[in-house]
Design a protein around this motif. Structure first.
Motif, short mmCIF file in Angstrom:
data_model
loop_
_atom_site.label_atom_id
_atom_site.label_comp_id
_atom_site.label_asym_id
_atom_site.label_seq_id
_atom_site.Cartn_x
_atom_site.Cartn_y
_atom_site.Cartn_z
N LYS A 279 36.86 29.34 45.11
CA LYS A 279 36.01 30.11 45.49
C LYS A 279 35.72 31.50 44.54
O LYS A 279 34.64 31.45 44.17
CB LYS A 279 35.93 30.63 46.99
CG LYS A 279 35.76 29.61 48.12
CD LYS A 279 35.71 30.11 49.53
CE LYS A 279 35.43 29.06 50.45
NZ LYS A 279 35.43 29.68 51.90
N PRO A 280 36.86 32.02 44.16
CA PRO A 280 36.66 33.23 43.10
C PRO A 280 36.26 32.71 41.91
O PRO A 280 35.19 33.31 41.19
CB PRO A 280 38.05 33.94 43.11
CG PRO A 280 38.59 33.64 44.33
CD PRO A 280 38.11 32.21 44.77
N LYS A 283 32.40 31.91 42.08
CA LYS A 283 31.82 32.97 42.17
C LYS A 283 31.57 33.52 40.78
O LYS A 283 30.39 33.90 40.14
CB LYS A 283 32.20 34.04 43.03
CG LYS A 283 31.38 35.34 43.18
CD LYS A 283 32.18 36.30 44.23
CE LYS A 283 31.28 37.62 44.26
NZ LYS A 283 32.19 38.56 45.13
N LYS A 284 32.56 33.41 40.03
CA LYS A 284 32.50 33.95 38.52
C LYS A 284 31.61 33.09 37.85
O LYS A 284 30.77 33.60 36.92
CB LYS A 284 34.22 33.91 38.08
CG LYS A 284 34.11 34.56 36.59
CD LYS A 284 33.68 35.87 36.54
CE LYS A 284 33.87 36.57 35.28
NZ LYS A 284 33.41 38.13 35.31
#
Length: 442
Positions: A279-280, A283-284
């Protein structure tokens, strides 16, 4: 017959009750009259006694009584006057306290000329809202220390947005007061990395404080900060509101169009073919896509202004910078709008492709294949008689070599680069010599 007796008895009972009520009312009325007559007789007797006593007492006693009455009346008047003056005295004392507190809040208490408001804004004290509410006049918020900082400029150091809101709500003029280095509170907030406060101050700052006609430096300085911190949404909004800021200069001579020329190269490219994405990472990737979309919109603004004759030299300098940094998208889009920009040379008569060759930017150099006048570009010479092949023969900049490990690989890459440029150079000028009498191979 029995019913008749009952009816007669009820009639008699009603009449009897009525007679008794009337009798009681009459007796009560006579009793009240007797009491009133008795009271009147008593008051008359009392008045008569007082009159007789007054006639009998000496004149000295009358004077004493009159003096007591006068003193009592004077005391009563003094009490009434005190009662009327009490609110005024309270108001006067309150004003004195406010004047004292204002002098305390606005007095310079540090060696750098900061007031209590500066110190409160620096440490983000919560009492500042209470002190400003009806206590300190709004013009006191424009007080500066020895470095030209208002309390709002000091508040940008800590980045507490609530303090900034309190100060701005009290006096909006402080949004346009810059410090000794010509930096507005809005610009300082972004410089200090407080984007939340910076966005709030941007929403409150009038465009007149940033327009190049009113403030020649402020708009360009803000855009410089936005490009450095990748706040492209703020930069896009400001440029949409005032496109003249593309060509404004800050105090160092930097122009926003120069930042746009290197903008895409400053955005890292998202990696493809990732089979396991957290998920990170997602998002990035989404943030990078948003930045690229905003950068493309800003580049569109630059392209729409490319027909301005008074800014040809500025566009040329931006193209040289884009070629140096490898921003192929900028060079491509500008050349589509006006291909003649590719023929413009700098003070040494070197064009965009010479800059790409010198800095080993292959993607920018490859754009020459789509240019109709590529032979004209390839055969051009600078003021010292150097051709593009001479430029390819010079040593590559250090950042290029830092990406290649080992002198052998570096030499191999340099030979490949020279051969690539040589393949586009007409045979008639491959052996051309510059003013020093040297060919490219030498």
């Amino acid at each position: 017959m029995e019913q008749c007796y009952v009816h007669i008895a009820s009639v008699v009972a009603v009449a009897k009750n009525k007679w008794e009520r009337g009798k009681a009312k009459k007796e009560a009325e006579e009793e009240r009259r007797a009491k009133a007559e008795k009271k009147a007789v008593d008051e008359e007797r009392k008045a008569k006694v007082e009159k007789e006593a007054k006639e009998k007492r000496p004149a000295r006693v009358d004077r004493e009584v009159a003096e007591e009455e006068r003193q009592a009346k004077a005391k009563e008047e003094a009490t009434e006057k005190e009662r009327r003056l009490r609110p005024r005295r309270r108001q006067r004392r309150k004003k004195d306290r406010l004047r004292l507190r204002r002098s305390v809040l606005t007095a310079k208490i540090t060696s750098s000329g900061k007031t209590a408001l500066h110190v409160a804004a620096l440490f983000g004290h919560r009492f500042i809202d209470e002190e400003l509410e009806g206590l300190v006049p709004s013009e006191f918020l424009e007080t500066t220390d020895d470095f030209g900082n208002t309390p709002l400029l000091i508040a940008t150091i800590t980045g507490i947005t609530q303090v900034a809101e309190c100060l701005v709500n009290k006096n909006t003029n402080i949004l346009g007061i810059a410090n000794s280095t010509d930096e507005l509170p809005l610009t300082l907030a972004f410089l200090n990395g407080h984007q939340h406060m910076g966005r709030y101050l941007y929403s409150k700052t009038p465009l007149s404080y940033l327009h190049p006609e009113n403030a020649p430096l402020q708009g360009a300085m803000l855009l410089h900060c936005c490009f450095q911190t990748q706040c492209y949404d703020i930069a896009l909004d400001l440029l949409n509101r005032c496109q003249d800021l593309l060509f404004a200069s800050d105090k160092e001579g930097w122009k926003p169009i120069y930042g746009i020329a290197t903008m895409n190269s400053a955005i890292p490219r998202e990696k493809k073919h990732l089979y396991c994405i957290s998920k990170p990472v997602i998002k990035k990737i989404q943030e990078l896509k948003l930045l690229r979309a905003q950068a493309d919109e800003i580049l569109g603004l630059v392209c729409r202004n490319a027909s301005r004759i008074d800014q040809v030299s500025v566009y040329a300098d931006a193209l040289f910078l884009a070629a140096t940094e490898g921003n192929v998208e900028f060079v491509l889009q500008i050349s589509k709008v006006n291909p003649d920009f590719l023929l413009i040379g700098d003070s040494s008569y070197q064009n965009v492709f010479c800059y790409a060759v010198r800095n080993r930017q292959a993607r920018v150099f490859n754009l020459i294949h789509g240019v109709r006048f590529k032979d004209l570009v390839a055969t051009s010479k600078d003021v010292d008689g150097n051709t593009m092949l001479h430029v390819a023969a010079t040593q590559a900049p250090a950042p290029f070599f830092n990406r290649i490990y080992g002198p052998t690989l570096q030499m191999q890459r340099e030979l490949q680069w020279f051969k690539e440029v040589e393949s586009l150079t007409p045979p008639t000028i491959r052996g051309a010599r510059n003013k020093d009498g040297m060919s490219a191979e030498e």
